[in-house]
Write a protein that holds these residues in place. Structure first.
Motif, PDB file in Angstrom:
ATOM      1  N   PHE A 109       0.846  -1.192   0.000  1.00 23.96           N
ATOM      2  CA  PHE A 109       0.000   0.000   0.000  1.00 23.96           C
ATOM      3  C   PHE A 109       0.881   1.241   0.000  1.00 23.96           C
ATOM      4  O   PHE A 109       2.080   1.187   0.301  1.00 23.96           O
ATOM      5  CB  PHE A 109      -0.948   0.011   1.212  1.00 23.96           C
ATOM      6  N   TYR A 110       0.263   2.367  -0.335  1.00 28.67           N
ATOM      7  CA  TYR A 110       0.949   3.657  -0.322  1.00 28.67           C
ATOM      8  C   TYR A 110       0.380   4.536   0.780  1.00 28.67           C
ATOM      9  O   TYR A 110      -0.818   4.489   1.079  1.00 28.67           O
ATOM     10  CB  TYR A 110       0.767   4.388  -1.649  1.00 28.67           C
ATOM     11  N   LEU A 111       1.239   5.349   1.357  1.00 32.82           N
ATOM     12  CA  LEU A 111       0.811   6.456   2.209  1.00 32.82           C
ATOM     13  C   LEU A 111       0.876   7.741   1.396  1.00 32.82           C
ATOM     14  O   LEU A 111       1.859   7.993   0.681  1.00 32.82           O
ATOM     15  CB  LEU A 111       1.724   6.588   3.431  1.00 32.82           C
ATOM     16  N   LEU A 159      11.400   2.961   7.348  1.00 34.81           N
ATOM     17  CA  LEU A 159      10.512   2.425   8.383  1.00 34.81           C
ATOM     18  C   LEU A 159      10.590   3.268   9.644  1.00 34.81           C
ATOM     19  O   LEU A 159       9.596   3.464  10.340  1.00 34.81           O
ATOM     20  CB  LEU A 159      10.871   0.975   8.689  1.00 34.81           C
ATOM     21  N   SER A 160      11.793   3.791   9.924  1.00 31.27           N
ATOM     22  CA  SER A 160      11.948   4.640  11.103  1.00 31.27           C
ATOM     23  C   SER A 160      11.286   5.996  10.890  1.00 31.27           C
ATOM     24  O   SER A 160      10.649   6.543  11.791  1.00 31.27           O
ATOM     25  CB  SER A 160      13.431   4.823  11.425  1.00 31.27           C
ATOM     26  N   ARG A 161      11.428   6.558   9.679  1.00 25.79           N
ATOM     27  CA  ARG A 161      10.851   7.883   9.405  1.00 25.79           C
ATOM     28  C   ARG A 161       9.324   7.872   9.548  1.00 25.79           C
ATOM     29  O   ARG A 161       8.728   8.857   9.948  1.00 25.79           O
ATOM     30  CB  ARG A 161      11.247   8.342   8.001  1.00 25.79           C
ATOM     31  N   PHE A 162       8.707   6.746   9.181  1.00 30.68           N
ATOM     32  CA  PHE A 162       7.253   6.626   9.295  1.00 30.68           C
ATOM     33  C   PHE A 162       6.876   5.645  10.406  1.00 30.68           C
ATOM     34  O   PHE A 162       5.798   5.061  10.393  1.00 30.68           O
ATOM     35  CB  PHE A 162       6.661   6.166   7.962  1.00 30.68           C
ATOM     36  N   GLY A 163       7.779   5.506  11.368  1.00 30.12           N
ATOM     37  CA  GLY A 163       7.607   4.497  12.394  1.00 30.12           C
ATOM     38  C   GLY A 163       6.353   4.658  13.223  1.00 30.12           C
ATOM     39  O   GLY A 163       5.695   3.677  13.578  1.00 30.12           O
ATOM     40  N   ILE A 207       9.576  -0.023  -2.940  1.00 26.83           N
ATOM     41  CA  ILE A 207      10.362   0.833  -3.824  1.00 26.83           C
ATOM     42  C   ILE A 207       9.734   2.199  -4.024  1.00 26.83           C
ATOM     43  O   ILE A 207      10.419   3.215  -4.108  1.00 26.83           O
ATOM     44  CB  ILE A 207      10.573   0.112  -5.178  1.00 26.83           C
ATOM     45  N   GLY A 208       8.402   2.264  -4.120  1.00 26.02           N
ATOM     46  CA  GLY A 208       7.751   3.544  -4.344  1.00 26.02           C
ATOM     47  C   GLY A 208       7.854   4.449  -3.125  1.00 26.02           C
ATOM     48  O   GLY A 208       7.912   3.971  -1.985  1.00 26.02           O
ATOM     49  N   PRO A 209       7.849   5.769  -3.311  1.00 20.40           N
ATOM     50  CA  PRO A 209       7.891   6.694  -2.166  1.00 20.40           C
ATOM     51  C   PRO A 209       6.617   6.588  -1.337  1.00 20.40           C
ATOM     52  O   PRO A 209       5.517   6.752  -1.857  1.00 20.40           O
ATOM     53  CB  PRO A 209       8.019   8.078  -2.822  1.00 20.40           C
ATOM     54  N   GLY A 210       6.785   6.294  -0.062  1.00 22.92           N
ATOM     55  CA  GLY A 210       5.622   6.106   0.796  1.00 22.92           C
ATOM     56  C   GLY A 210       4.952   4.765   0.622  1.00 22.92           C
ATOM     57  O   GLY A 210       3.829   4.573   1.102  1.00 22.92           O
ATOM     58  N   GLN A 211       5.613   3.821  -0.045  1.00 18.87           N
ATOM     59  CA  GLN A 211       5.033   2.503  -0.277  1.00 18.87           C
ATOM     60  C   GLN A 211       5.597   1.494   0.715  1.00 18.87           C
ATOM     61  O   GLN A 211       6.809   1.453   0.963  1.00 18.87           O
ATOM     62  CB  GLN A 211       5.309   2.022  -1.702  1.00 18.87           C
ATOM     63  N   PHE A 212       4.714   0.648   1.261  1.00 22.18           N
ATOM     64  CA  PHE A 212       5.112  -0.342   2.259  1.00 22.18           C
ATOM     65  C   PHE A 212       4.408  -1.659   1.974  1.00 22.18           C
ATOM     66  O   PHE A 212       3.421  -1.713   1.238  1.00 22.18           O
ATOM     67  CB  PHE A 212       4.765   0.141   3.674  1.00 22.18           C
ATOM     68  N   GLU A 213       4.949  -2.716   2.563  1.00 17.11           N
ATOM     69  CA  GLU A 213       4.325  -4.036   2.465  1.00 17.11           C
ATOM     70  C   GLU A 213       4.210  -4.631   3.862  1.00 17.11           C
ATOM     71  O   GLU A 213       5.135  -4.534   4.674  1.00 17.11           O
ATOM     72  CB  GLU A 213       5.138  -4.981   1.580  1.00 17.11           C
ATOM     73  N   ILE A 214       3.063  -5.255   4.121  1.00 19.82           N
ATOM     74  CA  ILE A 214       2.810  -5.941   5.384  1.00 19.82           C
ATOM     75  C   ILE A 214       2.553  -7.405   5.081  1.00 19.82           C
ATOM     76  O   ILE A 214       1.750  -7.749   4.206  1.00 19.82           O
ATOM     77  CB  ILE A 214       1.571  -5.348   6.108  1.00 19.82           C
ATOM     78  N   ASN A 215       3.235  -8.284   5.811  1.00 21.81           N
ATOM     79  CA  ASN A 215       3.021  -9.721   5.670  1.00 21.81           C
ATOM     80  C   ASN A 215       2.216 -10.241   6.858  1.00 21.81           C
ATOM     81  O   ASN A 215       2.380  -9.775   7.984  1.00 21.81           O
ATOM     82  CB  ASN A 215       4.357 -10.470   5.611  1.00 21.81           C
ATOM     83  N   PHE A 216       1.381 -11.224   6.580  1.00 19.40           N
ATOM     84  CA  PHE A 216       0.601 -11.866   7.624  1.00 19.40           C
ATOM     85  C   PHE A 216       1.101 -13.287   7.843  1.00 19.40           C
ATOM     86  O   PHE A 216       1.713 -13.892   6.961  1.00 19.40           O
ATOM     87  CB  PHE A 216      -0.889 -11.913   7.250  1.00 19.40           C
TER      88      PHE A 216
END
Length: 448
Positions: free
Chosen positions: A148-150, A182-186, A210-219
């Protein structure tokens, strides 16, 4: 039935004891486009429902388009009197909502397991697939990964703005894949993870993509495929809410930026027998090859599920790890179906094609049907990308072509249900046509 009701009643009463300030609970279910609909119930009325009082909502709420409109689909919506349909509470899903301004609860509801389930409800579609596999002695273990993106909370003339990095407003200054991001948006990421855990979701790995503000969460991996899909759906809801609380927008939109990678829904699936043996690993992994062949055969016909809207098709063939052909490979992220390196006990497929805004119940149902079909047909797959980088079969790259490919596919009509396939395809066709009914500024620039 009495035992089931007593369990639900105990769950509601325990919740009331632990959260005495909660006066209302949102009873929610996922519609065809992947949006939650439902009703806000006073907590005391919820206790009555748990004790056995009827819970009814309009059947056609499941058929809503992306923007909430109703389409004429067969006799539904306009020639059926808009009937109610029974729903039931899903045990174990009554949880507090921490991202709203007032104390609330939420609980999943569904028509599956009722006397007359809605054939085209996404959760019911998956329930029938899982039940059929169970009768065949096949037990899936499933794990979702969501990207997802922020974005900044405020839009700029309707367009998203990059999430404001505490150290820089320049998106190029956000270190891709670095732990530093991850720390900047911690603060917001930690809240998202904790809120998901409060919903009963097993959050594992968090990655800066890779994208700016893009993250991945695993379950975590689950031996309950329905619960795994519940987790994915509920995570999207809570993550959007938490982001707003922190001054951001969180979006699972498939391709928000043309110049940056899109967001995907990756699904890991392994199959076991009743004794706990990995079915894909038997006979020198021959069943794995058959399962892959089945997935690839049906993949072109499942594109309206994997890419459920106009924007989702933009993600295909993008900048990073998004294929334009049905392919597979060992440890190859360019493949639609990747086989991660693992020991025989944990041998699995990773299905990487679906966009992050796809309906998780339907994505998992389509993947499982592909695996099931492959195990039954026992065909050999095409060459993996490891052996031939040009290997692959074409699939539709536009919604109307995709709908035509899906609607009359006999295996899908049999294993997902003909009624569901017809309803779903018409819903997607109507949504796509409705999306086209607007002339944008570029069209005027080009043709006025």
């Amino acid at each position: 039935m009495k035992s089931h009701a007593s369990t639900l009643l105990a769950e509601v009463r325990t919740f009331r004891q632990n959260h005495p300030d909660v006066r209302y609970v949102d009873l929610i279910a996922l519609d065809i486009p992947g949006h939650f609909y439902g009703k806000r119930y006073p907590i005391e009325m919820l206790e009555k429902v748990a004790a056995g009082s009827p819970l009814k909502l309009p059947q056609n709420a499941v058929l809503l388009g992306v923007q909430g409109g109703l389409f004429k689909i067969g006799d539904y919506c306009f020639n059926d009197g808009d009937p109610d349909a029974n729903r039931r509470l899903v045990p174990g899903t009554l949880k507090p909502v921490s991202w709203e301004s007032q104390p609330l609860g939420q609980m999943l509801i569904t028509s599956d397991g009722t006397e007359a389930p809605i054939e085209f409800e996404p959760r019911e579609v998956l329930a029938k697939v899982l039940e059929r596999l169970q009768h065949k002695g096949i037990h899936p273990v499933v794990a979702f990964e969501l990207e997802f993106y922020l974005f900044d909370k405020k839009l700029d003339n309707g367009l998203p703005q990059f999430a404001r990095d505490p150290l820089s407003d320049d998106p190029d200054d956000q270190p891709n894949l670095h732990i530093e991001r991850l720390s900047r948006f911690g603060e917001v990421l930690d809240d998202m993870a904790q809120t998901a855990k409060d919903q009963g979701i097993d959050i594992t790995v968090i990655t800066a993509e890779i994208g700016p503000g893009q993250f991945e969460i695993n379950f975590g991996h689950l031996d309950d495929g329905m619960r795994a899909a519940d987790w994915a759906a509920l995570f999207c809801r809570s993550t959007r809410g938490v982001a707003l609380k922190h001054g951001y927008r969180a979006s699972f939109m498939a391709k928000p930026y043309l110049q940056y990678p899109g967001s995907g829904m990756h699904v890991h699936v392994s199959l076991y027998d009743g004794a706990g043996n990995n079915l894909l690993a038997a006979h020198q992994q021959q069943p794995l090859r058959h399962a892959v062949a089945g997935c690839l055969e049906l993949l072109p016909h499942c594109m309206p599920i994997f890419s459920p809207n106009h924007n989702a098709f933009r993600r295909l063939g993008g900048t990073v790890n998004a294929a334009t052909r049905a392919s597979w490979g060992f440890e190859d992220r360019d493949a639609c179906v990747r086989i991660p390196e693992s020991d025989p006990r944990n041998l699995r497929i990773e299905h990487r094609l679906a966009s992050a805004d796809a309906n998780p119940y339907l994505v998992l149902a389509a993947i499982l049907v592909g695996l099931e079909h492959g195990l039954e047909a026992k065909r050999e797959p095409i060459a993996p990308l490891n052996e031939d980088r040009s290997s692959g079969t074409d699939f539709p790259l536009e919604m109307l072509d995709a709908v035509r490919a899906m609607q009359h596919q006999p295996v899908l009509r049999d294993k997902l249900g003909a009624e569901f396939v017809d309803v779903y395809c018409e819903n997607k066709r109507q949504d796509h046509l409705a999306f086209q009914q607007e002339i944008n500024a570029r069209e005027y620039r080009w043709f006025l």
